[in-house]
Design a protein around this motif. Structure first.
Motif, mmCIF file in Angstrom:
data_model
loop_
_atom_site.group_PDB
_atom_site.id
_atom_site.type_symbol
_atom_site.label_atom_id
_atom_site.label_comp_id
_atom_site.label_asym_id
_atom_site.label_seq_id
_atom_site.Cartn_x
_atom_site.Cartn_y
_atom_site.Cartn_z
ATOM 1 N N ASN A 94 0.788 -1.237 0.000
ATOM 2 C CA ASN A 94 0.000 0.000 0.000
ATOM 3 C C ASN A 94 0.818 1.284 0.000
ATOM 4 O O ASN A 94 0.301 2.337 0.381
ATOM 5 N N TYR A 224 -9.997 11.506 -0.013
ATOM 6 C CA TYR A 224 -9.279 10.250 -0.233
ATOM 7 C C TYR A 224 -9.062 10.031 -1.724
ATOM 8 O O TYR A 224 -10.004 10.067 -2.521
ATOM 9 N N LEU A 226 -7.066 7.430 -4.468
ATOM 10 C CA LEU A 226 -6.426 6.132 -4.675
ATOM 11 C C LEU A 226 -5.656 6.154 -5.987
ATOM 12 O O LEU A 226 -6.236 6.391 -7.049
ATOM 13 N N THR A 228 -3.415 3.760 -8.350
ATOM 14 C CA THR A 228 -3.013 2.369 -8.584
ATOM 15 C C THR A 228 -1.822 2.272 -9.527
ATOM 16 O O THR A 228 -1.196 1.219 -9.628
ATOM 17 N N TYR A 238 -12.477 9.652 -4.122
ATOM 18 C CA TYR A 238 -13.645 9.222 -3.355
ATOM 19 C C TYR A 238 -14.646 10.369 -3.211
ATOM 20 O O TYR A 238 -14.262 11.526 -3.029
ATOM 21 N N PHE A 330 0.313 0.397 -4.692
ATOM 22 C CA PHE A 330 -0.809 1.318 -4.803
ATOM 23 C C PHE A 330 -0.727 2.231 -3.590
ATOM 24 O O PHE A 330 0.058 1.995 -2.675
ATOM 25 N N GLU A 331 -1.519 3.297 -3.569
ATOM 26 C CA GLU A 331 -1.483 4.171 -2.398
ATOM 27 C C GLU A 331 -2.819 4.887 -2.239
ATOM 28 O O GLU A 331 -3.391 5.387 -3.204
ATOM 29 N N LEU A 332 -3.303 4.864 -1.009
ATOM 30 C CA LEU A 332 -4.513 5.597 -0.641
ATOM 31 C C LEU A 332 -4.070 6.841 0.114
ATOM 32 O O LEU A 332 -3.667 6.764 1.273
ATOM 33 N N CYS A 374 -11.828 0.618 -1.865
ATOM 34 C CA CYS A 374 -10.437 0.585 -2.309
ATOM 35 C C CYS A 374 -10.043 -0.840 -2.702
ATOM 36 O O CYS A 374 -9.458 -1.075 -3.771
ATOM 37 N N PHE A 394 -15.824 5.336 -5.204
ATOM 38 C CA PHE A 394 -14.699 5.858 -5.986
ATOM 39 C C PHE A 394 -15.118 6.101 -7.430
ATOM 40 O O PHE A 394 -15.706 5.229 -8.076
#
Length: 441
Positions: A94, A224, A226, A228, A238, A330-332, A374, A394
């Motif tokens: 993540n 938020y 996301l 990928t 989001y 990936f990163e949130l 997510c 999302f």
């Protein structure tokens, strides 16, 4: 506690309402979720969601050290261990290797300035304007002399500035000032010589002294995002997020300059107030949008929401070339945005590890939804959702490097603050997925 209550009672309800639909309509036998193994460094909402999807918690004795499909890790693991292991193609973590290009305050400033300068050089003034979403900011000690020169200009000498240490969080070390003498102790300190690599880095930023107020109180937004992939860029934004309010009425009276309760909206600071109310200190983005519509009208709100989407894209484009793209990552992100009295959005910072521990039942429900959606986007169960424009709450913001705005006939230029119809959307999505699977597609 209320959080324990929501984790035991609300958790089960939300599991039935959300991604449970995908599992309920899935004709595959055995169910694909049972083969997904997870490792989690946290025992909070993240762990709850991973467990609720039917994933099996990784056991080193049974699965081996790297026998997991997803590892929701701490940033330190990425820095210390990621380059020492060999991951299989399907494994995901993540964080990106050098997420700090975006999430360290000084690097964000550096990359945004560089991108703005490049756009201006190319004559792309519209793009350059997008990169101007940060308040005037300088990295210290490196840019101290440039900052002093700017500070002394008549247009800036009467205003306030805010100092933020780069390596700290939750409002620690932040202070406001309006005189250079207030930071003379740092300038005099040998650590703050520009050529000293041991100096603790700070950013100094022009304080937005005219924030938009609701009920006389200052607030900022937590959104938020996301990511990928950075190459090609794939981004989801989001719909919900929330506004965080201070517990005290705002004033720019000089006597309050040292009062963090007035000027900083960080929950870590506000919850120390005797009047702190975890249920009243936050508004859902949809509620905020409806309030702003009643006060400001649709045109100004639409411009604001489009500006928020623009600053998200601008910040990611600014770091795209510097970011090490990796198919395992990936990163949130947690984006912090301030709205001024003229309805302009300002990017304050981007968090690589936004708090996912709940402070109330509503907070738990919202964060549970963010994380559940997510994981649905990441698609460990192989539902083949790569062409969907919306997955739960999302919405696709950028796909394969191309911006994906709402349809041309849409009333709104951004989905931020839109009604989060994730329950109905996931249910319809599940039915489409089941139909494709039965047809063998």
């Amino acid at each position: 506690s209320s959080v324990l209550l929501c984790r035991s009672s609300l958790g089960a309800l939300w599991r039935l309402e959300m991604s449970e639909y995908l599992r309920r309509f899935d004709p595959r036998d055995p169910p694909p979720q049972f083969s997904v193994r997870f490792k989690c460094a946290f025992h909070n909402t993240v762990w709850d969601v991973l467990k609720s999807r039917g994933f099996r918690e990784h056991s080193e004795e049974v699965d081996g050290e790297l026998g997991w499909d997803i590892f929701w890790c701490e940033k330190d693991w990425i820095h210390d261990s990621f380059d020492t292991v060999h991951l299989r193609p399907y494994q995901r973590v993540n964080h990106f290797r050098n997420h700090f290009e975006l999430t360290r305050k000084d690097n964000l400033v550096k990359n945004m300035k560089r991108a703005k300068k490049a756009a201006e050089k190319d004559g792309n003034m519209e793009e350059a304007e997008m990169y101007g979403c940060l308040p005037m900011t300088y990295n210290l000690p490196m840019e101290y002399l440039i900052f002093v020169e700017e500070f002394k200009k008549p247009a800036n000498s009467a205003g306030w500035w805010i100092m933020k240490p780069v390596g700290r969080a939750q409002g620690k070390g932040i202070f406001l000032f309006d005189r250079l003498s207030a930071i003379s102790q740092w300038k005099a300190d040998t650590r703050w010589k520009p050529d000293n690599p041991q100096a603790e880095p700070y950013v100094v930023q022009k304080y937005v002294a005219n924030p938009l107020l609701i009920g006389g109180k200052k607030f900022d937004l937590r959104l938020y995002v996301l990511v990928t992939s950075y190459s090609p860029m794939n981004v989801h934004l989001y719909r919900s997020g929330f506004a965080r309010f201070s517990q005290h009425r705002y004033t720019n009276d000089a006597a309050t300059m040292g009062n963090q309760m007035v000027h900083l909206t960080n929950v870590a600071i506000q919850k120390t107030s005797a009047s702190y109310n975890p249920d009243g200190g936050k508004w859902d983005m949809h509620r905020l949008k409806q309030y702003l519509l009643s006060k400001e009208g649709p045109d100004r709100v639409n411009k604001l929401l489009k500006g928020i989407s623009n600053l998200v894209i601008a910040s990611l484009q600014a770091v795209q070339k510097a970011m090490i793209n990796d198919k395992h990552c990936f990163e949130l992100y947690g984006y912090d945005v301030l709205i001024d009295a003229d309805m302009n959005p300002w990017l304050l910072e981007v968090n690589a590890s936004p708090s996912l521990t709940a402070t109330s039942n509503d907070d738990y429900a919202m964060k549970f939804g963010v994380l559940d959606d997510c994981l649905t986007v990441l698609d460990f169960e192989r539902y083949n959702l790569q062409d969907e424009q919306q997955v739960g709450g999302f919405d696709v913001l950028v796909r394969n490097g191309v911006r994906c705005p709402p349809p041309a006939d849409s009333v709104w230029a951004s989905y931020v603050g839109a009604h989060n119809n994730r329950v109905a959307q996931v249910r319809k999505l599940a039915q489409r997925v089941a139909k494709r699977q039965k047809q063998g597609k």
